[in-house]
Scaffold this motif. Structure first.
Motif, PDB file in Angstrom:
ATOM      1  N   TYR A 165       0.911  -1.218  -0.102  1.00 42.14           N
ATOM      2  CA  TYR A 165       0.067  -0.004   0.105  1.00 42.14           C
ATOM      3  C   TYR A 165       0.948   1.322  -0.002  1.00 42.14           C
ATOM      4  N   ASP A 166       0.287   2.521  -0.626  1.00 43.85           N
ATOM      5  CA  ASP A 166       0.957   3.622  -0.681  1.00 43.85           C
ATOM      6  C   ASP A 166       0.242   4.832  -0.214  1.00 43.85           C
ATOM      7  N   TYR A 167       0.627   5.831   0.589  1.00 42.65           N
ATOM      8  CA  TYR A 167      -0.088   6.771   0.725  1.00 42.65           C
ATOM      9  C   TYR A 167      -0.188   7.794  -0.398  1.00 42.65           C
ATOM     10  N   ILE A 168      -1.504   8.255  -0.639  1.00 40.18           N
ATOM     11  CA  ILE A 168      -1.784   9.004  -1.814  1.00 40.18           C
ATOM     12  C   ILE A 168      -2.707  10.176  -1.470  1.00 40.18           C
ATOM     13  N   ILE A 169      -2.586  11.334  -2.355  1.00 37.86           N
ATOM     14  CA  ILE A 169      -3.490  12.449  -2.067  1.00 37.86           C
ATOM     15  C   ILE A 169      -4.852  12.154  -3.067  1.00 37.86           C
ATOM     16  N   VAL A 170      -5.923  12.254  -2.778  1.00 38.14           N
ATOM     17  CA  VAL A 170      -7.061  12.096  -3.521  1.00 38.14           C
ATOM     18  C   VAL A 170      -8.111  13.488  -3.328  1.00 38.14           C
ATOM     19  N   HIS A 171      -9.011  13.357  -4.089  1.00 34.00           N
ATOM     20  CA  HIS A 171     -10.157  14.440  -3.932  1.00 34.00           C
ATOM     21  C   HIS A 171     -11.294  14.211  -4.281  1.00 34.00           C
ATOM     22  N   SER A 172     -12.580  14.977  -3.959  1.00 29.74           N
ATOM     23  CA  SER A 172     -13.779  14.653  -4.239  1.00 29.74           C
ATOM     24  C   SER A 172     -14.130  15.596  -5.615  1.00 29.74           C
ATOM     25  N   ILE A 173     -14.884  15.016  -6.313  1.00 35.41           N
ATOM     26  CA  ILE A 173     -15.165  15.547  -7.713  1.00 35.41           C
ATOM     27  C   ILE A 173     -16.752  15.153  -7.938  1.00 35.41           C
ATOM     28  N   LEU A 174     -17.383  16.134  -8.703  1.00 37.27           N
ATOM     29  CA  LEU A 174     -18.726  16.032  -9.196  1.00 37.27           C
ATOM     30  C   LEU A 174     -18.482  15.422 -10.485  1.00 37.27           C
ATOM     31  N   THR A 175     -19.362  14.571 -10.906  1.00 37.08           N
ATOM     32  CA  THR A 175     -19.192  13.923 -12.227  1.00 37.08           C
ATOM     33  C   THR A 175     -20.718  13.309 -12.377  1.00 37.08           C
ATOM     34  N   ASN A 176     -20.848  13.132 -13.976  1.00 38.04           N
ATOM     35  CA  ASN A 176     -22.112  12.490 -14.355  1.00 38.04           C
ATOM     36  C   ASN A 176     -21.774  11.185 -15.287  1.00 38.04           C
ATOM     37  N   GLU A 177     -20.449  10.782 -14.901  1.00 34.65           N
ATOM     38  CA  GLU A 177     -20.343   9.425 -15.530  1.00 34.65           C
ATOM     39  C   GLU A 177     -21.321   8.433 -15.178  1.00 34.65           C
ATOM     40  N   ARG A 178     -21.819   7.573 -16.033  1.00 36.79           N
ATOM     41  CA  ARG A 178     -22.924   6.539 -15.828  1.00 36.79           C
ATOM     42  C   ARG A 178     -22.244   5.406 -15.433  1.00 36.79           C
ATOM     43  N   GLY A 179     -23.124   4.593 -14.523  1.00 40.13           N
ATOM     44  CA  GLY A 179     -22.640   3.335 -14.111  1.00 40.13           C
ATOM     45  C   GLY A 179     -21.880   3.497 -12.786  1.00 40.13           C
ATOM     46  N   LYS A 180     -21.963   4.632 -12.238  1.00 38.83           N
ATOM     47  CA  LYS A 180     -21.113   4.645 -10.772  1.00 38.83           C
ATOM     48  C   LYS A 180     -22.145   4.947  -9.920  1.00 38.83           C
ATOM     49  N   HIS A 181     -21.818   4.748  -8.376  1.00 39.13           N
ATOM     50  CA  HIS A 181     -22.792   5.035  -7.338  1.00 39.13           C
ATOM     51  C   HIS A 181     -22.598   6.574  -7.186  1.00 39.13           C
ATOM     52  N   GLY A 182     -23.544   7.202  -7.529  1.00 42.96           N
ATOM     53  CA  GLY A 182     -23.651   8.685  -7.181  1.00 42.96           C
ATOM     54  C   GLY A 182     -23.085   9.562  -7.797  1.00 42.96           C
ATOM     55  N   PRO A 183     -23.147  10.936  -7.628  1.00 44.65           N
ATOM     56  CA  PRO A 183     -22.410  12.107  -8.613  1.00 44.65           C
ATOM     57  C   PRO A 183     -21.342  12.468  -8.013  1.00 44.65           C
ATOM     58  N   ILE A 184     -20.890  12.127  -6.696  1.00 40.87           N
ATOM     59  CA  ILE A 184     -19.596  12.344  -6.055  1.00 40.87           C
ATOM     60  C   ILE A 184     -18.522  11.406  -6.171  1.00 40.87           C
TER      61      ILE A 184
END
Length: 85
Positions: free
Chosen positions: A3-22
């Protein structure tokens, strides 16, 4: 795989097939963790913080057979909130 430590962020998307818009995605410049990959993580990261919040997580890349690779961190693991735009 380690495992590595990484930096992530939340984004708003309208990609289909995912769980929710964020969704949670890594910030650029952290190869092999690409900014196009999705992160499987605690839903609290997308539900409890504003879009654009940055987090530090412990994660690894998962390579499922015949599917796109994605980043995974256990949903019960602690994460650091770095920036709460």
């Amino acid at each position: 795989m380690d495992y590595d430590y990484i930096i992530v962020h939340s984004i708003l998307t309208n990609e289909r097939g995912k769980h929710g818009p964020i969704h949670i995605k890594p910030l650029p410049g952290q190869a092999p963790y690409l900014e196009t990959m999705y992160v499987q993580c605690s839903k609290s990261m997308s539900n409890d913080y504003p879009v654009g919040t940055k987090f530090r997580i412990k994660a690894k890349i998962v390579y499922p057979e015949n599917k796109r690779p994605f980043i995974s961190t256990h949903y019960t693991w602690k994460y650091d909130v770095l920036d709460n735009n």
